[in-house]
Motif scaffolding. Sequence first.
Motif, mmCIF file in Angstrom:
data_model
loop_
_atom_site.group_PDB
_atom_site.id
_atom_site.type_symbol
_atom_site.label_atom_id
_atom_site.label_comp_id
_atom_site.label_asym_id
_atom_site.label_seq_id
_atom_site.Cartn_x
_atom_site.Cartn_y
_atom_site.Cartn_z
ATOM 1 N N GLN A 23 20.857 44.295 34.925
ATOM 2 C CA GLN A 23 19.455 44.997 34.783
ATOM 3 C C GLN A 23 19.700 46.446 34.405
ATOM 4 O OE1 GLN A 23 17.044 43.353 38.109
ATOM 5 N NE2 GLN A 23 16.366 41.969 36.511
ATOM 6 N N ARG A 24 20.815 46.851 33.786
ATOM 7 C CA ARG A 24 21.133 48.422 33.604
ATOM 8 C C ARG A 24 19.782 48.884 32.441
ATOM 9 N NH1 ARG A 24 26.638 46.671 32.795
ATOM 10 N NH2 ARG A 24 27.733 46.905 34.902
ATOM 11 N N LEU A 25 19.484 48.189 31.537
ATOM 12 C CA LEU A 25 18.402 48.289 30.605
ATOM 13 C C LEU A 25 16.897 48.696 31.326
ATOM 14 C CD1 LEU A 25 19.674 46.391 27.263
ATOM 15 C CD2 LEU A 25 19.997 48.795 27.898
ATOM 16 N N LEU A 26 16.848 47.617 32.049
ATOM 17 C CA LEU A 26 15.637 47.792 33.026
ATOM 18 C C LEU A 26 15.408 49.059 33.931
ATOM 19 C CD1 LEU A 26 12.949 46.238 33.481
ATOM 20 C CD2 LEU A 26 14.135 44.898 35.346
ATOM 21 N N LYS A 27 16.659 49.297 34.433
ATOM 22 C CA LYS A 27 16.629 50.600 35.410
ATOM 23 C C LYS A 27 16.565 51.713 34.569
ATOM 24 C CE LYS A 27 19.770 48.277 38.677
ATOM 25 N NZ LYS A 27 21.034 48.097 39.285
ATOM 26 N N LEU A 28 17.225 51.905 33.558
ATOM 27 C CA LEU A 28 17.068 52.985 32.525
ATOM 28 C C LEU A 28 15.763 52.980 32.011
ATOM 29 C CD1 LEU A 28 18.586 55.292 30.979
ATOM 30 C CD2 LEU A 28 18.984 53.865 28.949
ATOM 31 N N GLY A 29 14.976 52.157 31.678
ATOM 32 C CA GLY A 29 13.682 52.255 31.078
ATOM 33 C C GLY A 29 12.574 52.508 31.819
ATOM 34 N N ALA A 30 12.812 52.014 33.212
ATOM 35 C CA ALA A 30 12.069 52.327 34.564
ATOM 36 C C ALA A 30 12.226 53.927 34.872
ATOM 37 C CB ALA A 30 12.470 51.616 35.662
ATOM 38 N N ALA A 31 13.089 54.306 34.666
ATOM 39 C CA ALA A 31 13.673 55.842 34.839
ATOM 40 C C ALA A 31 12.789 56.949 33.721
ATOM 41 C CB ALA A 31 15.106 56.201 34.987
ATOM 42 N N ILE A 32 12.938 56.212 32.703
ATOM 43 C CA ILE A 32 12.333 56.901 31.670
ATOM 44 C C ILE A 32 10.656 56.841 31.786
ATOM 45 C CG2 ILE A 32 11.679 56.904 29.070
ATOM 46 C CD1 ILE A 32 14.643 55.896 28.557
ATOM 47 N N ARG A 33 10.318 55.778 32.045
ATOM 48 C CA ARG A 33 9.015 55.599 32.381
ATOM 49 C C ARG A 33 8.452 56.562 33.708
ATOM 50 N NH1 ARG A 33 7.948 50.155 33.113
ATOM 51 N NH2 ARG A 33 7.452 49.902 31.242
ATOM 52 N N ALA A 34 9.178 56.288 34.807
ATOM 53 C CA ALA A 34 8.630 57.294 35.843
ATOM 54 C C ALA A 34 8.732 58.848 35.447
ATOM 55 C CB ALA A 34 9.776 57.076 36.885
ATOM 56 N N GLN A 35 9.595 59.369 34.756
ATOM 57 C CA GLN A 35 9.715 60.770 34.307
ATOM 58 C C GLN A 35 8.788 60.974 33.301
ATOM 59 O OE1 GLN A 35 11.784 63.180 35.410
ATOM 60 N NE2 GLN A 35 10.720 64.798 34.118
ATOM 61 N N ARG A 36 8.273 60.143 32.556
ATOM 62 C CA ARG A 36 7.145 60.337 31.622
ATOM 63 C C ARG A 36 5.793 60.471 32.211
ATOM 64 N NH1 ARG A 36 3.403 57.071 29.672
ATOM 65 N NH2 ARG A 36 4.768 54.890 30.214
ATOM 66 N N LEU A 37 5.668 59.551 33.317
ATOM 67 C CA LEU A 37 4.522 59.555 34.005
ATOM 68 C C LEU A 37 4.330 60.669 35.002
ATOM 69 C CD1 LEU A 37 4.093 55.789 35.192
ATOM 70 C CD2 LEU A 37 2.916 57.165 33.258
ATOM 71 N N ALA A 38 5.502 61.147 35.397
ATOM 72 C CA ALA A 38 5.421 62.449 36.310
ATOM 73 C C ALA A 38 5.047 63.587 35.422
ATOM 74 C CB ALA A 38 6.786 62.682 36.893
ATOM 75 N N LEU A 39 5.330 63.708 34.181
ATOM 76 C CA LEU A 39 5.033 64.742 33.501
ATOM 77 C C LEU A 39 3.570 64.480 32.790
ATOM 78 C CD1 LEU A 39 8.213 65.067 31.455
ATOM 79 C CD2 LEU A 39 7.574 66.514 33.191
ATOM 80 N N GLY A 40 2.957 63.675 33.095
ATOM 81 C CA GLY A 40 1.439 63.052 32.488
ATOM 82 C C GLY A 40 1.552 62.936 31.256
#
Length: 92
Positions: A23-40
């Motif tokens: 699930q490396r791709l899932l983890k990477l995608g989740a990290a991208i999403r979390a950073q994007r949401l943190a930036l609004g």
Amino acid sequence: MKIPHLATFPAVPRVSGKTDSDQRLLKLGAAIRAQRLALGMSQEALADASGVDRSHMGEVERGKRNITFLNIVRIAEAMSVKPSEIISAAGL
């Protein structure tokens, strides 16, 4: 120098969301999403800023696409972070 024929190299299995058992791709995608949401940022805004198609961005965030390193760099730059920060946030 003699160049070996391609048939002499073993086939490398293709990695996709379906074959990523760790699930490396899932983890990477989740990290991208979390950073994007943190930036609004919306997914569409991030896709536009990074030059990645919006539907592709959605699949990356859901761990369904094996994103290239260059696209990781583009996404990181669009969020003003280093690619290593995204990879580290994903625990990779």
